[in-house]
Enzyme design. Structure first.
Site, PDB file in Angstrom:
ATOM      1  N   ASP A  18       0.829  -1.214   0.000  1.00 39.00           N
ATOM      2  CA  ASP A  18       0.000   0.000   0.000  1.00 39.00           C
ATOM      3  C   ASP A  18       0.860   1.260   0.000  1.00 39.00           C
ATOM      4  OD1 ASP A  18      -2.380   1.371  -0.059  1.00 39.00           O
ATOM      5  OD2 ASP A  18      -2.630   1.392   2.117  1.00 39.00           O
ATOM      6  N   GLY A  21      -0.098   5.472  -4.431  1.00 38.80           N
ATOM      7  CA  GLY A  21      -0.679   6.753  -4.825  1.00 38.80           C
ATOM      8  C   GLY A  21      -0.063   7.907  -4.045  1.00 38.80           C
ATOM      9  N   ARG A  31      -0.775   9.168 -10.039  1.00 35.72           N
ATOM     10  CA  ARG A  31      -0.834   7.912  -9.279  1.00 35.72           C
ATOM     11  C   ARG A  31      -0.255   6.743 -10.078  1.00 35.72           C
ATOM     12  NH1 ARG A  31      -4.075   7.597  -4.820  1.00 35.72           N
ATOM     13  NH2 ARG A  31      -4.463   5.400  -5.229  1.00 35.72           N
ATOM     14  N   HIS A  35       2.099   3.326  -9.166  1.00 39.79           N
ATOM     15  CA  HIS A  35       1.826   1.916  -9.425  1.00 39.79           C
ATOM     16  C   HIS A  35       2.968   1.283 -10.223  1.00 39.79           C
ATOM     17  CE1 HIS A  35      -1.992   2.316  -7.586  1.00 39.79           C
ATOM     18  NE2 HIS A  35      -2.541   3.048  -8.524  1.00 39.79           N
ATOM     19  N   ARG A  69     -12.597   2.411  -7.305  1.00 36.79           N
ATOM     20  CA  ARG A  69     -11.732   3.537  -7.723  1.00 36.79           C
ATOM     21  C   ARG A  69     -12.203   4.086  -9.062  1.00 36.79           C
ATOM     22  NH1 ARG A  69      -5.658   2.555  -5.538  1.00 36.79           N
ATOM     23  NH2 ARG A  69      -6.321   1.920  -3.465  1.00 36.79           N
ATOM     24  N   LEU A 129       9.990 -20.565  -5.152  1.00 40.42           N
ATOM     25  CA  LEU A 129       9.072 -19.695  -4.418  1.00 40.42           C
ATOM     26  C   LEU A 129       7.630 -19.820  -4.931  1.00 40.42           C
ATOM     27  CD1 LEU A 129       8.631 -17.207  -2.443  1.00 40.42           C
ATOM     28  CD2 LEU A 129       8.957 -15.776  -4.482  1.00 40.42           C
ATOM     29  N   ARG A 192      -4.665  -1.693   9.095  1.00 40.04           N
ATOM     30  CA  ARG A 192      -5.908  -2.454   8.937  1.00 40.04           C
ATOM     31  C   ARG A 192      -5.674  -3.577   7.933  1.00 40.04           C
ATOM     32  NH1 ARG A 192      -7.583   2.894   6.920  1.00 40.04           N
ATOM     33  NH2 ARG A 192      -7.220   2.966   4.672  1.00 40.04           N
TER      34      ARG A 192
HETATM   35  C1  IPE Z   1      -5.487  -2.616   0.011  1.00 42.47           C
HETATM   36  O1  IPE Z   1      -5.139  -1.301  -0.218  1.00 42.47           O
HETATM   37  C2  IPE Z   1      -5.496  -3.374  -1.267  1.00 42.47           C
HETATM   38  C3  IPE Z   1      -4.238  -3.447  -2.000  1.00 42.47           C
HETATM   39  C4  IPE Z   1      -3.078  -3.020  -1.599  1.00 42.47           C
HETATM   40  C5  IPE Z   1      -4.330  -4.084  -3.256  1.00 42.47           C
HETATM   41  P1  IPE Z   1      -6.233  -0.131  -0.280  1.00 42.47           P
HETATM   42  O2  IPE Z   1      -5.467   1.117  -0.448  1.00 42.47           O
HETATM   43  O3  IPE Z   1      -7.245  -0.440  -1.316  1.00 42.47           O
HETATM   44  O4  IPE Z   1      -6.899  -0.234   1.161  1.00 42.47           O
HETATM   45  P2  IPE Z   1      -7.884   0.749   1.896  1.00 42.47           P
HETATM   46  O5  IPE Z   1      -9.100   0.890   1.038  1.00 42.47           O
HETATM   47  O6  IPE Z   1      -7.173   2.056   2.070  1.00 42.47           O
HETATM   48  O7  IPE Z   1      -8.163   0.089   3.202  1.00 42.47           O
HETATM   49  C1  IPE Z   2      -1.768   0.212  -3.376  1.00 41.01           C
HETATM   50  O1  IPE Z   2      -1.497   1.572  -3.397  1.00 41.01           O
HETATM   51  C2  IPE Z   2      -2.023  -0.338  -4.756  1.00 41.01           C
HETATM   52  C3  IPE Z   2      -3.405  -0.756  -5.005  1.00 41.01           C
HETATM   53  C4  IPE Z   2      -4.392  -0.702  -4.169  1.00 41.01           C
HETATM   54  C5  IPE Z   2      -3.689  -1.288  -6.324  1.00 41.01           C
HETATM   55  P1  IPE Z   2      -2.655   2.632  -3.368  1.00 41.01           P
HETATM   56  O2  IPE Z   2      -3.090   2.907  -4.770  1.00 41.01           O
HETATM   57  O3  IPE Z   2      -3.745   2.208  -2.456  1.00 41.01           O
HETATM   58  O4  IPE Z   2      -1.915   3.904  -2.788  1.00 41.01           O
HETATM   59  P2  IPE Z   2      -2.474   4.926  -1.715  1.00 41.01           P
HETATM   60  O5  IPE Z   2      -2.916   4.115  -0.536  1.00 41.01           O
HETATM   61  O6  IPE Z   2      -3.607   5.653  -2.358  1.00 41.01           O
HETATM   62  O7  IPE Z   2      -1.312   5.789  -1.401  1.00 41.01           O
HETATM   63 MG    MG Z   3      -4.091   2.462  -0.468  1.00 41.36          MG
END
Ligand code: IPE
Ligand code: IPE
Ligand code: MG
Length: 248
Positions: A18, A21, A31, A35, A69, A129, A192
């Site tokens: 996580d 973004g 963003r 990724h 999203r 792995l 979480r």
């Molecule tokens: C959890 O991240 C899912 C992935 C990393 C793929 P999110 O960024 O979607 O989680 P929430 O919504 O903030 O809990």
């Molecule tokens: C995790 O990074 C990647 C996916 C959920 C696909 P995020 O895209 O959730 O990045 P933040 O949490 O918005 O920074």
């Molecule tokens: Mg996130």
């Protein structure tokens, strides 16, 4: 189910990758750039796990809630997944990585489903792995599928309600062929589970770091593994009991 790893090295690591973004935002980048950087990080983490002979790595790539999203971001993620898989599968195969997916893949574009299928069939026999990619995965979805499978077997008269136990449920969940995760890592600062492996994480050691996923690294994973080594996994017992059994 109680499972312990030898020498306190995690056999199975589960990661929520996580912060892509926010990593990009902080740099004034779109963003998408986060990724893309995140995919590079995953590559390095996989290499580390191969080098360290970790048995299994399960990563959360796309949750069942991530469809919420903006459509553009979802589309872009799909494109990135396809490109990354196609580009990296041969090299991963050379390293004996066994790539499998968990989640409801039916909602993905056909092109992505094809890439997934070819990665799966190319690497399915590999003994290195075990890389599990959670895609359109949700812990509640996983449990619901197991529930339905067992209900169907009951309604066909194959099993009796009284026979249903934790082991039978476990066998019908994702990752049933692997030991449960020893070490869970979430990057990006939130603490979480976000509907990840709800059942499978029952006794997993939980490690949270503020580092955004693109800044995560093999060194930081090694730190998490060091932290894990220092944990005493009691599985409901007392420390004194573990000492007597020579486990502490
Ligand atoms: C959890 O991240 C899912 C992935 C990393 C793929 P999110 O960024 O979607 O989680 P929430 O919504 O903030 O809990
Ligand atoms: C995790 O990074 C990647 C996916 C959920 C696909 P995020 O895209 O959730 O990045 P933040 O949490 O918005 O920074
Ligand atoms: Mg996130």
């Amino acid at each position: 189910m109680e499972q312990e790893s030898p020498k306190n090295k995690p056999r199975h690591i589960a990661i929520i990758m996580d912060g892509n973004g926010r990593w990009a935002n902080r740099r004034g980048l779109p963003r998408a750039a986060g990724h893309k950087a995140g995919i590079k990080t995953l590559r390095k983490i996989v290499e580390f796990c191969v080098a360290e002979s970790i048995m299994a790595l399960t990563v959360y790539a796309f949750s069942s809630e991530n469809w919420r999203r903006p459509r553009r971001e979802v589309g872009l993620l799909m494109e990135l997944f396809i490109t990354a898989l196609n580009e990296q599968v041969d090299e991963l195969h050379r390293h004996q990585v066994n790539i499998q997916f968990i989640g409801d893949l039916s909602r993905f574009p056909h092109k992505l489903q094809d890439s997934i299928e070819s990665a799966r069939s190319l690497t399915g026999g590999n003994t290195g792995l075990n890389l599990r990619i959670a895609a359109n995965y949700g812990g509640r979805w996983d449990i619901t599928v197991a529930f339905k499978t067992l209900l169907a077997r009951i309604s066909r008269g194959e099993i009796d309600v009284d026979q249903v136990d934790e082991e039978m449920i476990r066998e019908n969940l994702a990752l049933a062929d692997l030991p449960e995760p020893d070490l869970f890592i979430r990057t990006g600062g939130d603490q979480r589970i976000s509907n990840y492996l709800l059942w499978q994480l029952a006794y997993t050691e939980m490690y949270f770091t503020d580092v955004y996923w693109p800044d995560f690294s093999p060194e930081k994973l090694a730190e998490a593994c060091d932290w894990f080594e220092g944990r005493q996994r009691r599985f409901g017992r007392t420390s004194a009991q573990l000492k007597r059994a020579g486990r502490a």
